[in-house]
Enzyme design. Structure first.
Site, PDB file in Angstrom:
ATOM      1  N   GLU A   1       3.017  -8.086   8.532  1.00 43.26           N
ATOM      2  CA  GLU A   1       3.213  -6.648   8.458  1.00 43.26           C
ATOM      3  C   GLU A   1       3.970  -6.310   7.100  1.00 43.26           C
ATOM      4  O   GLU A   1       4.225  -4.966   6.844  1.00 43.26           O
ATOM      5  CB  GLU A   1       3.719  -6.198   9.648  1.00 43.26           C
ATOM      6  CG  GLU A   1       3.164  -6.652  11.032  1.00 43.26           C
ATOM      7  CD  GLU A   1       1.612  -6.348  10.671  1.00 43.26           C
ATOM      8  OE1 GLU A   1       1.012  -5.253  10.637  1.00 43.26           O
ATOM      9  OE2 GLU A   1       0.950  -7.379  11.043  1.00 43.26           O
TER      10      GLU A   1
ATOM     11  N   PRO B   1       0.729  -1.235  -0.024  1.00 46.45           N
ATOM     12  CA  PRO B   1       0.091  -0.041   0.073  1.00 46.45           C
ATOM     13  C   PRO B   1       0.896   1.212   0.147  1.00 46.45           C
ATOM     14  O   PRO B   1       0.198   2.460  -0.444  1.00 46.45           O
ATOM     15  CB  PRO B   1      -0.701   0.091   1.428  1.00 46.45           C
ATOM     16  CG  PRO B   1      -0.719  -1.532   1.802  1.00 46.45           C
ATOM     17  CD  PRO B   1       0.794  -2.074   1.283  1.00 46.45           C
TER      18      PRO B   1
ATOM     19  N   ASP C   1     -10.672  -1.409 -24.418  1.00 45.10           N
ATOM     20  CA  ASP C   1     -11.119  -1.195 -23.100  1.00 45.10           C
ATOM     21  C   ASP C   1     -10.924   0.243 -22.384  1.00 45.10           C
ATOM     22  O   ASP C   1     -10.394   0.949 -22.761  1.00 45.10           O
ATOM     23  CB  ASP C   1     -10.105  -2.091 -22.181  1.00 45.10           C
ATOM     24  CG  ASP C   1     -10.349  -3.553 -22.442  1.00 45.10           C
ATOM     25  OD1 ASP C   1     -11.186  -3.883 -23.315  1.00 45.10           O
ATOM     26  OD2 ASP C   1      -9.204  -4.459 -22.316  1.00 45.10           O
TER      27      ASP C   1
ATOM     28  N   ARG D   1      -2.663  -9.452 -21.001  1.00 45.63           N
ATOM     29  CA  ARG D   1      -3.639  -9.177 -21.918  1.00 45.63           C
ATOM     30  C   ARG D   1      -3.132  -8.087 -22.992  1.00 45.63           C
ATOM     31  O   ARG D   1      -3.867  -8.109 -23.914  1.00 45.63           O
ATOM     32  CB  ARG D   1      -5.185  -8.746 -21.534  1.00 45.63           C
ATOM     33  CG  ARG D   1      -4.828  -7.608 -20.174  1.00 45.63           C
ATOM     34  CD  ARG D   1      -6.097  -7.386 -19.528  1.00 45.63           C
ATOM     35  NE  ARG D   1      -7.175  -6.834 -20.426  1.00 45.63           N
ATOM     36  CZ  ARG D   1      -8.289  -7.646 -20.782  1.00 45.63           C
ATOM     37  NH1 ARG D   1      -8.585  -8.901 -20.620  1.00 45.63           N
ATOM     38  NH2 ARG D   1      -9.056  -6.923 -21.636  1.00 45.63           N
TER      39      ARG D   1
HETATM   40  N1  4HQ Z   1      -0.773  -5.424   0.838  1.00 47.01           N
HETATM   41  N2  4HQ Z   1      -1.526  -3.055  -3.062  1.00 47.01           N
HETATM   42  C1  4HQ Z   1       0.352  -5.952   3.315  1.00 47.01           C
HETATM   43  C2  4HQ Z   1      -1.581  -4.638   0.336  1.00 47.01           C
HETATM   44  C3  4HQ Z   1      -1.284  -4.245  -1.248  1.00 47.01           C
HETATM   45  C4  4HQ Z   1      -1.931  -3.193  -1.790  1.00 47.01           C
HETATM   46  C5  4HQ Z   1       0.210  -6.495   0.095  1.00 47.01           C
HETATM   47  C6  4HQ Z   1      -0.966  -5.670   2.340  1.00 47.01           C
HETATM   48  C7  4HQ Z   1       1.530  -6.276   1.095  1.00 47.01           C
HETATM   49  C8  4HQ Z   1       2.377  -6.856   3.309  1.00 47.01           C
HETATM   50  N3  4HQ Z   1      -0.340  -4.882  -2.218  1.00 47.01           N
HETATM   51  N4  4HQ Z   1       1.429  -6.926   2.471  1.00 47.01           N
HETATM   52  N5  4HQ Z   1      -2.898  -2.237  -1.499  1.00 47.01           N
HETATM   53  O1  4HQ Z   1      -2.382  -4.096   0.939  1.00 47.01           O
HETATM   54  O2  4HQ Z   1      -0.548  -4.220  -3.199  1.00 47.01           O
END
Ligand code: 4HQ
Length: 248
Positions: free
Chosen positions: A117, A90, A170, A155
């Site tokens: 985490e 994130p 698209d 794709r």
């Molecule tokens: N995570 N976009 C936490 C995500 C995420 C997101 C992936 C949660 C990695 C450790 N990944 N882990 N938003 O929320 O890609």
């Protein structure tokens, strides 16, 4: 093109990717997918891949060494030029169509799917070229994000979609939302299919579709129009859409 996913849940990635468009691309040899489990590279007798965070607090952090050895194996498994290593989180750059379009020039995309985490920060700094995010929300692991990237990039590769399903039409491929679609029957809940679509007038249909794309983008995602240069014809179509909207 080759995708490699570093993941504690390799079956989750494989079992998903073998279906549909990605599955067909793999069978046709247009896409190669390999999965690498950090647990296979753990050196202690308990096969440890995570540990408690320095400074305390809840949850676990994925250790540097098993991840590093898994990525090294993914890199060494093929001899290709254009390689990118991406950590999904994130904190990353929000994934947009443009970013994925640029990936089609790569020979190998290595995707790091974290759990818990997340991963030791030094692994991100020293082994990953980029950090990408699916959006401003939290999922339980990077696997679903990796699968999204694999699907969206596959794709775009030559030969993966047939002419019929071509990616060019698209949503987002031209920076606009897609136009509405209709199929039989002609009447549903007293609503008829727009006349022009039954007219056989291909130029009229293309203009109607462009007008709808512009109008829907204006209504649902006005932010997208801010980064886009409209042609004079598109501006005129959007003005027509706005006038028709007021008349409704
Ligand atoms: N995570 N976009 C936490 C995500 C995420 C997101 C992936 C949660 C990695 C450790 N990944 N882990 N938003 O929320 O890609």
């Amino acid at each position: 093109m080759r995708f490699d996913v570093v993941t504690l849940f390799p079956e989750m990635v494989q079992d998903c990717a073998v279906n549909g468009v990605t599955g067909r691309a793999i069978k046709q040899g247009l896409v190669d997918l390999s999965v690498w489990n950090p647990r296979d590279y753990s050196v202690d007798r308990h096969k440890t891949v995570d540990d408690r965070p320095y400074g305390g607090g809840p949850g676990m952090v994925m250790k540097y060494q098993p991840l590093k050895d898994a990525v090294d194996q993914a890199r060494q498994s093929v001899d290709v030029k254009q390689v990118k290593v991406v950590y999904l989180s994130p904190q990353g750059k929000p994934i947009k169509q443009q970013l994925l379009n640029e990936c089609t020039d790569l020979d190998q995309l290595i995707l790091i799917a974290g759990r818990y985490e997340g991963v030791d920060e030094r692994f991100i700094e020293d082994e990953c070229h980029e950090e990408w995010s699916l959006g401003d929300f939290v999922i339980s692991g990077g696997e679903l994000a990796a699968l999204v990237v694999i699907d969206a990039v596959s794709r775009l590769l030559p030969g993966v979609l047939g002419d019929e399903e071509s990616a060019k039409q698209d949503s987002h491929m031209n920076g606009l939302l897609d136009c509405p679609h209709y199929t039989r029957p002609e009447v549903v809940n007293n609503k008829v299919v727009p006349d022009v679509l039954l007219s056989g007038n291909h130029k009229g249909i293309a203009l109607w579709r462009m007008k709808q794309s512009l109008g829907r983008t204006y209504q649902k995602r006005p932010d997208l129009l801010l980064d886009k240069e409209l042609t004079a014809q598109q501006q005129a179509l959007l003005e027509e859409f706005k006038i028709e909207l007021k008349c409704k």
